[in-house]
Design an enzyme around this catalytic site. Structure first.
Site, short mmCIF file in Angstrom:
data_model
loop_
_atom_site.label_atom_id
_atom_site.label_comp_id
_atom_site.label_asym_id
_atom_site.label_seq_id
_atom_site.Cartn_x
_atom_site.Cartn_y
_atom_site.Cartn_z
N ASP A 75 13.55 -10.09 8.34
CA ASP A 75 13.13 -10.38 9.71
C ASP A 75 11.65 -10.05 9.93
O ASP A 75 10.96 -10.72 10.70
CB ASP A 75 13.99 -9.60 10.70
CG ASP A 75 15.36 -10.24 10.91
OD1 ASP A 75 15.56 -11.36 10.41
OD2 ASP A 75 16.21 -9.60 11.54
N GLY A 76 11.17 -9.00 9.26
CA GLY A 76 9.76 -8.65 9.39
C GLY A 76 8.85 -9.76 8.92
O GLY A 76 7.80 -10.02 9.52
N ARG A 80 6.16 -11.87 11.14
CA ARG A 80 4.77 -12.02 10.68
C ARG A 80 4.36 -13.49 10.70
O ARG A 80 3.28 -13.84 11.15
CB ARG A 80 4.63 -11.45 9.28
CG ARG A 80 3.31 -11.77 8.58
CD ARG A 80 3.26 -11.14 7.20
NE ARG A 80 2.10 -11.57 6.44
CZ ARG A 80 2.08 -12.61 5.61
NH1 ARG A 80 3.18 -13.33 5.43
NH2 ARG A 80 0.99 -12.93 4.95
N GLU A 150 10.91 -7.93 20.84
CA GLU A 150 10.80 -6.93 21.90
C GLU A 150 9.40 -6.35 21.98
O GLU A 150 8.62 -6.39 21.02
CB GLU A 150 11.80 -5.78 21.70
CG GLU A 150 11.43 -4.79 20.62
CD GLU A 150 11.71 -5.23 19.20
OE1 GLU A 150 10.79 -5.10 18.37
OE2 GLU A 150 12.82 -5.68 18.93
N LYS A 160 6.78 16.08 23.43
CA LYS A 160 6.92 15.92 24.87
C LYS A 160 7.56 14.57 25.21
O LYS A 160 7.33 13.57 24.54
CB LYS A 160 5.55 16.02 25.55
CG LYS A 160 4.88 17.37 25.41
CD LYS A 160 3.56 17.42 26.16
CE LYS A 160 2.91 18.79 26.03
NZ LYS A 160 1.61 18.85 26.77
#
EC number: 2.7.1.23
Length: 311
Positions: A75-76, A80, A150, A160
């Site tokens: 999928d990457g 791309r 997304e 934090k």
């Protein structure tokens, strides 16, 4: 005019390089012209015995003359490729050489059949919703980007929490501390949003998703909004903690406290070529290896012929 096919490959993997060489050879034998990027072709030609002619995109072949792109990888690799041809109308077909490969249309063992379908023009093209991302610092827009899967706003400091306010349709919805917020398309509902606890949305559904990540709040459920909605997240400035924007896990931008990120449906979808018109439910079962033991299927009787026995 001979048809031109753009070949993308994850050239860092040997299996993808071998697959690309096979595809280029099969395309040439069928009378089509394989086209690659200069850098990828140089890697491919190293150690390639009996190399076939391959054209170079934007040098000997213009993008406007490309019929289709075939992507060899996971999928990457497809994300791309989609990024590289974003300004065009070229459809992409993915051959999965990775793990899950939800965006891919075929698996590695289907490689020859996939090339044959391209040669014989046995494919259809469907459009997948994309989202546009606008980043504001005060009254100044500092970035515009896009995503097929997304866009996520995440904390930049592991120690934090990220304090945010989320908004839908220009109205505030809630504030909370969290690890981040994911804004996804239906196509991306099986990616990062899924890992964050979001729902699986069929690609044919017009909707957008908002999924909080590890939120410290009573109301921090995944939301499904209308495609016409505008979703937004503001990084609250009071604890001076900034965040990081990721688009499709590829393009990133640091966000200062007080930054606002707006998400809307993009006017330009991503075009994917389909060769196997199986229902999406079948893909879910296959990719996630879901158990279906005991399934009997619908009754063959029509509703009009079904009778209910009275006691």
């Amino acid at each position: 005019m001979r048809r031109k096919i753009l070949v993308f490959a994850h050239t860092g993997r040997e299996d993808a390089r071998d697959a690309a060489r096979t595809v280029c050879r099969q395309l040439v034998e069928a009378g089509l012209i394989p086209v690659m990027e200069r850098e990828d072709l140089a890697i491919l030609q190293s150690g390639w015995d009996n190399c076939v002619p391959v054209e170079v995109v934007s040098e000997t072949v213009a993008l406007v003359d490309i019929e289709l792109g075939i992507v060899l990888g996971g999928d990457g690799s497809i994300l791309r490729a989609a990024e590289k041809i974003r300004h065009t109308d070229i459809p992409l077909v993915g051959v999965n050489l990775g793990h899950v490969g939800f965006l891919a249309e075929a698996e590695e063992y289907d490689l020859t059949e996939t090339v044959e379908n391209i040669v014989n023009e046995k494919y259809t093209v469907e459009e997948r919703m994309a989202i546009d991302v606008h980043v504001w610092e005060g009254h100044r827009k500092i970035l515009t980007d896009w995503a097929l899967n997304e866009a996520s706003v995440e904390k930049g400091n592991r120690e934090k929490m990220l304090e945010v306010a989320i908004e839908v349709d220009r109205r505030p919805l809630s504030t909370f501390g969290c690890d981040g917020v994911v804004f996804a398309t239906p196509t991306g509902s099986t990616a990062y949003a899924f890992s964050g606890g979001g729902p699986v949305v069929w690609p044919t559904v017009d909707a957008m998703l908002l999924v909080p990540l590890s939120a410290h709040a009573l109301f921090a459920r995944p939301l499904v909004t209308a495609p016409s909605s505008m979703m937004a997240v503001e990084i609250l400035p009071h604890n001076r903690v900034g965040g990081v924007l990721w688009c499709d896990g590829r393009r990133t931008r640091d966000l200062k406290p007080g930054t606002r990120v707006e998400i809307v449906r993009s006017r330009k979808p991503v075009r994917l070529a389909r060769m196997h018109p199986a229902p999406f439910s079948e893909r879910l079962v296959r990719k996630f290896e879901l158990p279906t033991t005991g399934w009997r299927g619908p009754s063959n009787a029509s509703p009009s012929s079904t009778s209910i026995e009275e006691n």
